[in-house]
Scaffold this motif. Structure first.
Motif, short mmCIF file in Angstrom:
data_model
loop_
_atom_site.label_atom_id
_atom_site.label_comp_id
_atom_site.label_asym_id
_atom_site.label_seq_id
_atom_site.Cartn_x
_atom_site.Cartn_y
_atom_site.Cartn_z
N UNK A 125 -7.00 -3.79 2.44
CA UNK A 125 -6.62 -4.61 1.29
C UNK A 125 -7.77 -5.51 0.90
N UNK A 126 -7.79 -5.90 -0.35
CA UNK A 126 -8.77 -6.83 -0.87
C UNK A 126 -8.07 -8.14 -1.21
N UNK A 127 -8.77 -9.23 -0.96
CA UNK A 127 -8.30 -10.56 -1.35
C UNK A 127 -9.18 -11.05 -2.49
N UNK A 161 0.84 -1.19 0.00
CA UNK A 161 0.00 0.00 0.00
C UNK A 161 0.87 1.25 0.00
N UNK A 162 0.47 2.28 -0.73
CA UNK A 162 1.25 3.52 -0.75
C UNK A 162 1.02 4.35 0.51
N UNK A 163 -0.13 4.22 1.14
CA UNK A 163 -0.43 4.98 2.35
C UNK A 163 -0.20 4.18 3.61
N UNK A 172 2.98 -1.11 4.29
CA UNK A 172 2.43 0.23 4.13
C UNK A 172 3.56 1.20 3.79
N UNK A 173 3.19 2.36 3.29
CA UNK A 173 4.16 3.39 2.88
C UNK A 173 5.21 2.85 1.92
N UNK A 174 4.78 2.06 0.96
CA UNK A 174 5.70 1.41 0.02
C UNK A 174 6.61 2.39 -0.73
#
Length: 103
Positions: free
Chosen positions: A40-42, A33-35, A63-65
């Motif tokens: 998330x979705x599976x 995730x960028x934030x 997170x924070x990728x």
């Protein structure tokens, strides 16, 4: 001890990586995730395999990728009956039904 990690993404098994050590193999589903918010979705297959292999399945969320990546790993706790991180924070799971239409 060192885990041996293999990519299984192309095999459509319901998880991305397998991490083996001795005679134990963990199934790792990785979501980035960028934030900072964990949402998330599976896919139906990922969700099915998560429930089927809960003892050996791990949900790995980064997170924070794009700036300062932080990894949280969730595993199933037989004691609580929930998916939790190492601090015991539960992952809230909402089962949804979807549809795709086309012409």
């Amino acid at each position: 001890s060192i885990y041996i990690v293999d990519s299984r993404e192309k095999d459509n098994l319901g998880w991305d990586l397998e991490a083996g050590i001795g005679n134990r193999t963990l199934k790792l589903e990785v979501k980035g995730l960028s934030g900072q918010d964990i949402l998330v979705d599976f896919t139906p297959r990922e969700y099915e395999k998560m429930k089927e292999h809960k003892e050996d399945y791990r949900i790995c969320i980064v997170t924070d990728c794009l700036s300062k990546p932080t990894l949280q790993i969730f595993s199933f706790s037989p004691e609580s009956g929930r998916w939790e991180d190492n601090d015991g924070s539960p992952l809230h799971i909402e089962q949804i039904i979807s549809a795709r239409m086309s012409l």
